[in-house]
Motif scaffolding. Structure first.
Motif, mmCIF file in Angstrom:
data_model
loop_
_atom_site.group_PDB
_atom_site.id
_atom_site.type_symbol
_atom_site.label_atom_id
_atom_site.label_comp_id
_atom_site.label_asym_id
_atom_site.label_seq_id
_atom_site.Cartn_x
_atom_site.Cartn_y
_atom_site.Cartn_z
ATOM 1 N N GLY A 1 0.768 -1.239 0.000
ATOM 2 C CA GLY A 1 0.000 0.000 0.000
ATOM 3 C C GLY A 1 0.797 1.286 0.000
ATOM 4 O O GLY A 1 0.242 2.347 -0.306
ATOM 5 N N LEU A 2 2.072 1.238 0.335
ATOM 6 C CA LEU A 2 2.853 2.474 0.375
ATOM 7 C C LEU A 2 3.089 2.984 -1.049
ATOM 8 O O LEU A 2 3.437 2.215 -1.942
ATOM 9 C CB LEU A 2 4.190 2.248 1.082
ATOM 10 C CG LEU A 2 4.104 1.863 2.558
ATOM 11 C CD1 LEU A 2 5.497 1.606 3.127
ATOM 12 C CD2 LEU A 2 3.378 2.915 3.363
ATOM 13 N N THR A 3 2.911 4.277 -1.239
ATOM 14 C CA THR A 3 3.089 4.869 -2.566
ATOM 15 C C THR A 3 4.558 5.154 -2.871
ATOM 16 O O THR A 3 4.965 5.131 -4.024
ATOM 17 C CB THR A 3 2.259 6.160 -2.695
ATOM 18 O OG1 THR A 3 2.604 7.040 -1.616
ATOM 19 C CG2 THR A 3 0.774 5.853 -2.641
ATOM 20 N N GLU A 4 5.342 5.447 -1.840
ATOM 21 C CA GLU A 4 6.794 5.617 -1.955
ATOM 22 C C GLU A 4 7.421 4.774 -0.844
ATOM 23 O O GLU A 4 7.801 5.299 0.201
ATOM 24 C CB GLU A 4 7.179 7.082 -1.809
ATOM 25 C CG GLU A 4 6.624 7.974 -2.915
ATOM 26 C CD GLU A 4 7.023 9.427 -2.715
ATOM 27 O OE1 GLU A 4 8.227 9.680 -2.455
ATOM 28 O OE2 GLU A 4 6.133 10.281 -2.809
ATOM 29 N N PRO A 5 7.503 3.457 -1.057
ATOM 30 C CA PRO A 5 7.829 2.522 0.014
ATOM 31 C C PRO A 5 9.087 2.831 0.820
ATOM 32 O O PRO A 5 9.044 2.810 2.052
ATOM 33 C CB PRO A 5 7.960 1.186 -0.698
ATOM 34 C CG PRO A 5 7.201 1.342 -1.954
ATOM 35 C CD PRO A 5 7.296 2.783 -2.327
ATOM 36 N N VAL A 6 10.195 3.117 0.176
ATOM 37 C CA VAL A 6 11.448 3.320 0.917
ATOM 38 C C VAL A 6 11.344 4.562 1.796
ATOM 39 O O VAL A 6 11.635 4.513 2.996
ATOM 40 C CB VAL A 6 12.647 3.395 -0.052
ATOM 41 C CG1 VAL A 6 13.924 3.754 0.698
ATOM 42 C CG2 VAL A 6 12.820 2.067 -0.788
ATOM 43 N N LYS B 1 10.831 4.615 6.057
ATOM 44 C CA LYS B 1 11.748 5.343 6.955
ATOM 45 C C LYS B 1 10.986 6.330 7.826
ATOM 46 O O LYS B 1 11.281 6.473 9.014
ATOM 47 C CB LYS B 1 12.837 6.053 6.149
ATOM 48 C CG LYS B 1 13.882 5.095 5.639
ATOM 49 C CD LYS B 1 15.019 5.793 4.942
ATOM 50 C CE LYS B 1 16.003 4.743 4.457
ATOM 51 N NZ LYS B 1 17.156 5.316 3.799
ATOM 52 N N GLU B 2 9.988 7.011 7.263
ATOM 53 C CA GLU B 2 9.180 7.950 8.038
ATOM 54 C C GLU B 2 8.405 7.244 9.149
ATOM 55 O O GLU B 2 8.135 7.829 10.190
ATOM 56 C CB GLU B 2 8.211 8.706 7.124
ATOM 57 C CG GLU B 2 8.900 9.712 6.231
ATOM 58 C CD GLU B 2 7.972 10.338 5.198
ATOM 59 O OE1 GLU B 2 6.769 9.972 5.137
ATOM 60 O OE2 GLU B 2 8.455 11.202 4.432
ATOM 61 N N LYS C 1 14.384 1.057 9.609
ATOM 62 C CA LYS C 1 15.778 1.464 9.411
ATOM 63 C C LYS C 1 16.285 1.228 7.993
ATOM 64 O O LYS C 1 17.336 1.696 7.628
ATOM 65 C CB LYS C 1 16.695 0.712 10.379
ATOM 66 C CG LYS C 1 16.282 0.827 11.832
ATOM 67 C CD LYS C 1 16.429 2.244 12.354
ATOM 68 C CE LYS C 1 16.161 2.329 13.832
ATOM 69 N NZ LYS C 1 14.856 2.816 14.207
ATOM 70 N N GLY C 2 15.554 0.482 7.194
ATOM 71 C CA GLY C 2 16.020 0.137 5.846
ATOM 72 C C GLY C 2 16.352 -1.339 5.792
ATOM 73 O O GLY C 2 16.523 -2.002 6.803
ATOM 74 N N GLY C 3 16.436 -1.848 4.607
ATOM 75 C CA GLY C 3 16.702 -3.271 4.438
ATOM 76 C C GLY C 3 15.448 -4.099 4.656
ATOM 77 O O GLY C 3 14.326 -3.593 4.608
#
Length: 164
Positions: A103-108, A112-113, A117-119
């Motif tokens: 569902g995220l439109t800008e996943p990365v 983070k928001e 932490k990433g990965g």
């Protein structure tokens, strides 16, 4: 007992023993170990994919927003429909693109928001049949004490309850 009956009994016991070994090795308790225990919902916010003009406006579930969710080996204690006597768990490491069923439109950036932490992200998928309802929820671990899940276009943040 005839020889055939004895052979069938021995084969049956071998199959049961092998099945028990698999359950002990990869059963529900081990699958949800990182999530085991109680979690309090501590924050709720509209999901990032909801816009002001969206037809799917967020709906806060007050009972869940004030709730405690406890993951046990084969059940979940929680508010409302999250209460499940016979839960089935699957665990996976997923990229941000898999969060909230994509569902995220800008996943990365959005991950983070939200605090990731990433990965890869540890995700617990819980399935439960409760009465006539077939329930499926994903819970995503931000760190060992913070997890999130989405419901009705809202993101619910949970904090692990420390043993006293």
């Amino acid at each position: 007992m005839t020889r055939i009956q004895i052979v069938m009994a021995v084969l049956g016991m071998a199959v049961v023993a092998a099945g028990v070994g698999l359950i002990l090795k990869a059963g529900p308790a081990s699958a949800q170990e990182a999530f085991a225990g109680s979690w309090d919902v501590v924050d709720v916010q509209p999901a990032p994919w909801v816009t002001q003009t969206s037809d799917n406006q967020p709906m806060l579930n007050e009972e869940i927003a004030r709730g405690r969710i406890t993951f046990m080996a084969d059940s979940v204690q929680g508010p409302g429909f999250l209460n499940c006597d016979k839960a089935h768990y699957e665990i996976a490491k997923v990229p941000p693109e898999y969060l909230f069923q994509g569902g995220l439109t800008e996943p990365v950036r959005q991950a983070k928001e939200l605090g990731f932490k990433g990965g890869e992200i540890l995700q617990l998928s819980m399935a439960c049949i409760s009465g006539d309802a077939d329930i499926g929820m994903d819970f995503d671990l931000i760190d060992e004490d913070i997890a999130v899940f989405a419901l009705d276009n809202m993101i619910y943040k949970m904090k692990r309850v420390k043993a006293e």
